[in-house]
Design a protein around this motif. Structure first.
Motif, PDB file in Angstrom:
ATOM      1  N   TYR A  12     -33.089  98.081  93.247  1.00 30.72           N
ATOM      2  CA  TYR A  12     -32.333  97.644  94.398  1.00 30.72           C
ATOM      3  C   TYR A  12     -33.160  97.891  95.662  1.00 30.72           C
ATOM      4  O   TYR A  12     -33.111  98.954  96.249  1.00 30.72           O
ATOM      5  CB  TYR A  12     -31.015  98.405  94.499  1.00 30.72           C
ATOM      6  CG  TYR A  12     -30.197  98.381  93.256  1.00 30.72           C
ATOM      7  CD1 TYR A  12     -29.649  97.190  92.790  1.00 30.72           C
ATOM      8  CD2 TYR A  12     -29.960  99.530  92.523  1.00 30.72           C
ATOM      9  CE1 TYR A  12     -28.889  97.159  91.649  1.00 30.72           C
ATOM     10  CE2 TYR A  12     -29.198  99.498  91.377  1.00 30.72           C
ATOM     11  CZ  TYR A  12     -28.658  98.320  90.939  1.00 30.72           C
ATOM     12  OH  TYR A  12     -27.910  98.292  89.804  1.00 30.72           O
ATOM     13  N   SER A  14     -35.255  95.740  99.194  1.00 35.76           N
ATOM     14  CA  SER A  14     -35.616  94.522  99.906  1.00 35.76           C
ATOM     15  C   SER A  14     -36.326  94.910 101.188  1.00 35.76           C
ATOM     16  O   SER A  14     -36.302  96.057 101.611  1.00 35.76           O
ATOM     17  CB  SER A  14     -34.378  93.686 100.227  1.00 35.76           C
ATOM     18  OG  SER A  14     -33.528  94.397 101.083  1.00 35.76           O
ATOM     19  N   SER A 122     -31.254  92.683 108.183  1.00 43.21           N
ATOM     20  CA  SER A 122     -31.037  93.819 107.291  1.00 43.21           C
ATOM     21  C   SER A 122     -30.246  94.878 108.044  1.00 43.21           C
ATOM     22  O   SER A 122     -30.627  95.272 109.154  1.00 43.21           O
ATOM     23  CB  SER A 122     -32.366  94.406 106.816  1.00 43.21           C
ATOM     24  OG  SER A 122     -33.075  93.481 106.023  1.00 43.21           O
ATOM     25  N   SER A 144     -30.456  84.815 105.528  1.00 43.35           N
ATOM     26  CA  SER A 144     -30.457  85.876 104.525  1.00 43.35           C
ATOM     27  C   SER A 144     -29.960  87.186 105.139  1.00 43.35           C
ATOM     28  O   SER A 144     -30.314  87.542 106.263  1.00 43.35           O
ATOM     29  CB  SER A 144     -31.860  86.066 103.948  1.00 43.35           C
ATOM     30  OG  SER A 144     -32.220  84.966 103.138  1.00 43.35           O
ATOM     31  N   THR A 146     -29.073  91.371 104.175  1.00 39.72           N
ATOM     32  CA  THR A 146     -29.073  92.543 103.298  1.00 39.72           C
ATOM     33  C   THR A 146     -28.267  93.650 103.963  1.00 39.72           C
ATOM     34  O   THR A 146     -28.530  94.000 105.119  1.00 39.72           O
ATOM     35  CB  THR A 146     -30.507  93.035 103.030  1.00 39.72           C
ATOM     36  OG1 THR A 146     -31.260  92.003 102.390  1.00 39.72           O
ATOM     37  CG2 THR A 146     -30.486  94.258 102.120  1.00 39.72           C
ATOM     38  N   THR A 148     -26.943  97.611 103.379  1.00 36.26           N
ATOM     39  CA  THR A 148     -27.173  98.812 102.589  1.00 36.26           C
ATOM     40  C   THR A 148     -26.409  99.988 103.182  1.00 36.26           C
ATOM     41  O   THR A 148     -26.403 100.175 104.404  1.00 36.26           O
ATOM     42  CB  THR A 148     -28.675  99.155 102.543  1.00 36.26           C
ATOM     43  OG1 THR A 148     -29.412  98.016 102.089  1.00 36.26           O
ATOM     44  CG2 THR A 148     -28.936 100.327 101.608  1.00 36.26           C
ATOM     45  N   SER A 173     -30.028  84.089 101.131  1.00 36.64           N
ATOM     46  CA  SER A 173     -29.351  84.856 100.094  1.00 36.64           C
ATOM     47  C   SER A 173     -28.614  86.045 100.704  1.00 36.64           C
ATOM     48  O   SER A 173     -28.864  86.436 101.846  1.00 36.64           O
ATOM     49  CB  SER A 173     -30.353  85.350  99.044  1.00 36.64           C
ATOM     50  OG  SER A 173     -31.303  86.222  99.646  1.00 36.64           O
ATOM     51  N   SER A 175     -27.470  90.109  99.856  1.00 36.60           N
ATOM     52  CA  SER A 175     -27.609  91.303  99.026  1.00 36.60           C
ATOM     53  C   SER A 175     -26.805  92.436  99.645  1.00 36.60           C
ATOM     54  O   SER A 175     -26.972  92.748 100.829  1.00 36.60           O
ATOM     55  CB  SER A 175     -29.086  91.711  98.923  1.00 36.60           C
ATOM     56  OG  SER A 175     -29.243  92.880  98.144  1.00 36.60           O
ATOM     57  N   ILE A 177     -25.810  96.467  98.926  1.00 40.72           N
ATOM     58  CA  ILE A 177     -26.263  97.607  98.144  1.00 40.72           C
ATOM     59  C   ILE A 177     -25.561  98.875  98.627  1.00 40.72           C
ATOM     60  O   ILE A 177     -25.514  99.155  99.831  1.00 40.72           O
ATOM     61  CB  ILE A 177     -27.788  97.795  98.273  1.00 40.72           C
ATOM     62  CG1 ILE A 177     -28.530  96.496  97.931  1.00 40.72           C
ATOM     63  CG2 ILE A 177     -28.277  98.937  97.395  1.00 40.72           C
ATOM     64  CD1 ILE A 177     -29.961  96.460  98.417  1.00 40.72           C
ATOM     65  N   ALA A 199     -25.972  85.476  95.610  1.00 39.53           N
ATOM     66  CA  ALA A 199     -25.534  86.787  96.083  1.00 39.53           C
ATOM     67  C   ALA A 199     -25.694  87.830  94.991  1.00 39.53           C
ATOM     68  O   ALA A 199     -25.403  87.569  93.814  1.00 39.53           O
ATOM     69  CB  ALA A 199     -24.078  86.733  96.541  1.00 39.53           C
ATOM     70  N   THR A 200     -26.144  89.015  95.390  1.00 39.20           N
ATOM     71  CA  THR A 200     -26.245  90.159  94.479  1.00 39.20           C
ATOM     72  C   THR A 200     -25.517  91.340  95.105  1.00 39.20           C
ATOM     73  O   THR A 200     -25.821  91.741  96.234  1.00 39.20           O
ATOM     74  CB  THR A 200     -27.708  90.543  94.216  1.00 39.20           C
ATOM     75  OG1 THR A 200     -28.402  89.432  93.649  1.00 39.20           O
ATOM     76  CG2 THR A 200     -27.780  91.715  93.253  1.00 39.20           C
ATOM     77  N   SER A 202     -24.553  95.297  94.388  1.00 41.89           N
ATOM     78  CA  SER A 202     -24.940  96.399  93.520  1.00 41.89           C
ATOM     79  C   SER A 202     -24.484  97.738  94.077  1.00 41.89           C
ATOM     80  O   SER A 202     -24.455  97.944  95.290  1.00 41.89           O
ATOM     81  CB  SER A 202     -26.456  96.410  93.312  1.00 41.89           C
ATOM     82  OG  SER A 202     -27.146  96.439  94.535  1.00 41.89           O
TER      83      SER A 202
END
Length: 289
Positions: A12, A14, A122, A144, A146, A148, A173, A175, A177, A199-200, A202
């Motif tokens: 996991y 990026s 991010s 995109s 991300t 976290t 995309s 993500s 996390i 999409a992910t 986690s």
């Protein structure tokens, strides 16, 4: 419980490389930006022919509750200082500080959306609280994204994506996390997340999210490829299909737990998957449709 073949645990991570970074700091000290409006003004200045390809922007928030007072952090299209001022991509990093119990909290008090971004972004270590909008109560983006180690609580969308609304553009995309989604709500799709992109998700937790009225996917509604890894879904609810997840395209689930999710008047107390699903090492308990 449904148990199937083991799958290698993914990594996991990026990130992106930058030739140089413009740092913006929220605060009251010298050179800092004291309000979201001031932050937006500085971002708009940078967006207007001040950067070139390879530049990035970082935003740092202090460990405190920041009331948005009706403002929305706005990251627009950027235009280069190179000849002809072409449009360029400028990655943003938005970072909170502090421990989980006392870290950065962006609180819109249901008066505004919290973040809209047209750039790859991010985000880490931030609580997004009570954002409100048509799409994406906390965050709306085509680029995109991300996220976290962040928390989304009490965000509302009158249409789709109670916390995050992510549309697909140019292969973008999503993500997520190690993040938490609690009591977010939408009327149409994705009580917490609505994604029209790959999409992910986690190592994340979804609790008490609702997609009501004509809603699909109490926690997540996806119309592109969706992977859910090592995550937990508890007491999420949709009016129609998919108490926890509604997936229109391919769905992969591994190492996840679904407990007491509800589809009030249609199929899939935990999951509704139109194109079928691959599910590995996951458990389903007391889900209802």
């Amino acid at each position: 419980s449904y148990i199937a073949t083991m799958r290698t645990t993914p990594s996991y991570s990026s990130g992106s490389s930058c030739t140089s970074t413009q740092a913006l700091v929220y605060g009251s000290g010298g050179g800092q930006l004291a309000t979201i409006t001031e932050m937006n003004t500085r971002i708009a200045e940078l967006a207007n022919n001040q950067l070139v390809a390879g530049n990035c922007v970082s935003i740092t928030f202090p460990a405190q509750t920041i009331l948005l007072d009706g403002a929305t952090l706005d990251i627009p299209s950027f235009y280069s200082s190179a000849a002809g001022n072409p449009e360029i991509t400028v990655p943003f990093t938005i970072t909170g500080t502090g421990t989980e119990a006392s870290r950065t909290k962006l609180d819109a008090n249901l008066q505004s959306q919290i973040l809209i971004t047209d750039q790859p972004t991010s985000i880490s270590n931030i609580d997004f609280v009570e954002g409100s909008s048509d799409d994406g109560g906390a965050i709306d983006t085509f680029a995109s994204l991300t996220v976290t180690n962040s928390r989304f609580e009490g965000n509302i969308a009158s249409d789709a994506g109670g916390a995050i609304h992510h549309m697909s553009e140019g292969g973008s995309s999503l993500s997520v996390i190690s993040s938490t989604f609690i009591d977010n709500m939408s009327s149409y799709g994705g009580g917490a997340i609505y994604a029209e992109s790959n999409a992910t998700i986690s190592l994340s937790t979804f609790t008490g999210n609702v997609s009501g009225f004509e809603g699909f996917g109490g926690a997540i509604s996806s119309s592109d490829n969706l992977s859910v890894l090592d995550s937990t879904f508890t007491s999420n609810e949709s009016e129609y299909s998919g108490g926890a997840i509604e997936a229109d395209d391919s769905l992969f689930v591994s190492g996840s737990t679904f407990t007491s999710n509800l589809s009030a008047s249609a199929d899939g107390g935990a999951i509704d998957a139109d194109e079928g699903a691959r599910i590995y090492n996951s458990s389903f308990v007391n889900n209802t449709a």
